[in-house]
Design a protein around this motif. Structure first.
Motif, PDB file in Angstrom:
ATOM      1  N   HIS A   1       2.048   2.867  -2.036  1.00  9.15           N
ATOM      2  CA  HIS A   1       3.429   3.084  -2.439  1.00  9.15           C
ATOM      3  C   HIS A   1       4.358   2.933  -1.244  1.00  9.15           C
ATOM      4  O   HIS A   1       3.987   3.242  -0.108  1.00  9.15           O
ATOM      5  CB  HIS A   1       3.599   4.466  -3.070  1.00  9.15           C
ATOM      6  CG  HIS A   1       3.187   4.496  -4.508  1.00  9.15           C
ATOM      7  ND1 HIS A   1       4.078   4.451  -5.533  1.00  9.15           N
ATOM      8  CD2 HIS A   1       1.959   4.532  -5.077  1.00  9.15           C
ATOM      9  CE1 HIS A   1       3.437   4.474  -6.677  1.00  9.15           C
ATOM     10  NE2 HIS A   1       2.141   4.527  -6.423  1.00  9.15           N
ATOM     11  N   VAL A   2       5.564   2.478  -1.507  1.00  9.77           N
ATOM     12  CA  VAL A   2       6.520   2.230  -0.433  1.00  9.77           C
ATOM     13  C   VAL A   2       6.911   3.522   0.270  1.00  9.77           C
ATOM     14  O   VAL A   2       7.026   3.566   1.489  1.00  9.77           O
ATOM     15  CB  VAL A   2       7.773   1.521  -1.002  1.00  9.77           C
ATOM     16  CG1 VAL A   2       8.814   1.335   0.076  1.00  9.77           C
ATOM     17  CG2 VAL A   2       7.392   0.199  -1.602  1.00  9.77           C
ATOM     18  N   ASP A   3       7.078   4.612  -0.499  1.00 12.41           N
ATOM     19  CA  ASP A   3       7.498   5.866   0.108  1.00 12.41           C
ATOM     20  C   ASP A   3       6.339   6.688   0.652  1.00 12.41           C
ATOM     21  O   ASP A   3       6.541   7.750   1.224  1.00 12.41           O
ATOM     22  CB  ASP A   3       8.315   6.707  -0.876  1.00 12.41           C
ATOM     23  CG  ASP A   3       7.550   7.011  -2.146  1.00 12.41           C
ATOM     24  OD1 ASP A   3       6.401   6.558  -2.267  1.00 12.41           O
ATOM     25  OD2 ASP A   3       8.117   7.707  -3.015  1.00 12.41           O
ATOM     26  N   GLY A   4       5.097   6.228   0.461  1.00 15.70           N
ATOM     27  CA  GLY A   4       3.933   6.892   1.032  1.00 15.70           C
ATOM     28  C   GLY A   4       3.358   7.994   0.178  1.00 15.70           C
ATOM     29  O   GLY A   4       2.411   8.658   0.589  1.00 15.70           O
ATOM     30  N   THR A   5       3.888   8.224  -1.014  1.00 16.83           N
ATOM     31  CA  THR A   5       3.368   9.268  -1.885  1.00 16.83           C
ATOM     32  C   THR A   5       2.327   8.694  -2.824  1.00 16.83           C
ATOM     33  O   THR A   5       2.348   7.509  -3.156  1.00 16.83           O
ATOM     34  CB  THR A   5       4.494   9.915  -2.716  1.00 16.83           C
ATOM     35  OG1 THR A   5       5.108   8.900  -3.524  1.00 16.83           O
ATOM     36  CG2 THR A   5       5.540  10.546  -1.804  1.00 16.83           C
TER      37      THR A   5
ATOM     38  N   PRO B   1       7.612   0.004  -7.044  1.00 12.72           N
ATOM     39  CA  PRO B   1       7.260   1.003  -6.027  1.00 12.72           C
ATOM     40  C   PRO B   1       6.079   0.637  -5.136  1.00 12.72           C
ATOM     41  O   PRO B   1       5.865   1.281  -4.116  1.00 12.72           O
ATOM     42  CB  PRO B   1       6.928   2.240  -6.862  1.00 12.72           C
ATOM     43  CG  PRO B   1       6.442   1.688  -8.159  1.00 12.72           C
ATOM     44  CD  PRO B   1       7.231   0.437  -8.384  1.00 12.72           C
TER      45      PRO B   1
ATOM     46  N   THR C   1      -2.868   5.602   5.191  1.00  7.37           N
ATOM     47  CA  THR C   1      -2.259   6.618   4.326  1.00  7.37           C
ATOM     48  C   THR C   1      -3.019   6.837   3.032  1.00  7.37           C
ATOM     49  O   THR C   1      -2.840   7.866   2.389  1.00  7.37           O
ATOM     50  CB  THR C   1      -0.807   6.232   3.976  1.00  7.37           C
ATOM     51  OG1 THR C   1      -0.819   5.006   3.240  1.00  7.37           O
ATOM     52  CG2 THR C   1       0.038   6.106   5.222  1.00  7.37           C
TER      53      THR C   1
ATOM     54  N   THR D   1       3.719  -1.758  -2.595  1.00  9.79           N
ATOM     55  CA  THR D   1       3.969  -2.691  -1.512  1.00  9.79           C
ATOM     56  C   THR D   1       3.568  -4.118  -1.876  1.00  9.79           C
ATOM     57  O   THR D   1       4.276  -5.067  -1.537  1.00  9.79           O
ATOM     58  CB  THR D   1       3.214  -2.242  -0.245  1.00  9.79           C
ATOM     59  OG1 THR D   1       3.493  -0.876  -0.015  1.00  9.79           O
ATOM     60  CG2 THR D   1       3.640  -3.040   0.951  1.00  9.79           C
TER      61      THR D   1
END
Length: 121
Positions: free
Chosen positions: A108-112, A23, A104, A25
């Motif tokens: 994490h790839v999904d930004g969470t 998960p 951000t 980057t």
């Protein structure tokens, strides 16, 4: 020697795919890097099929100009080019990773945010 090279390519490919599925980057960047190394080894090993092994890729006087006396220089040139492009790609991805983390606050790839990171006000 071929079995050692095949095992190395398999381990690099497996590790790269496993890291691509993570998960974070940075792990994805390392997975892409390992996959590019595996592809480079594969291209380099495939350049030896059908030509003379342990021969030079340069034409020499007095040696017949057929494929039995020379190595193929194309895989060597392709791998060298791929190494340079892979280095540039990795540097670009790391810069994008740092910029994304700065904007951000997470990698994490999904930004969470992950469960172990507490959000500060």
């Amino acid at each position: 020697m071929e079995i050692v090279l095949a095992i190395a390519i398999g381990v690099l490919t497996g590790s790269g795919v496993w890291l691509l599925l993570r998960p974070r980057t940075f792990q994805i960047i390392m997975g892409l890097l390992l996959l590019s190394y595996a592809v480079n080894l594969f291209i380099f090993s495939m350049g030896r099929v059908g030509l003379a092994i342990d021969r030079e890729p340069i034409l020499q006087p007095g040696v017949p100009t057929d494929l039995l006396h020379y190595a193929d220089p194309m895989p060597q040139a392709l791998v060298l080019t791929a190494i340079v492009i892979g280095f540039a790609m990795t540097a670009l991805f790391l810069v994008v990773l740092l910029a994304s983390r700065g904007m951000t606050g997470t990698d994490h790839v999904d930004g969470t945010l992950s469960n172990d990171v507490q959000e500060t006000p």
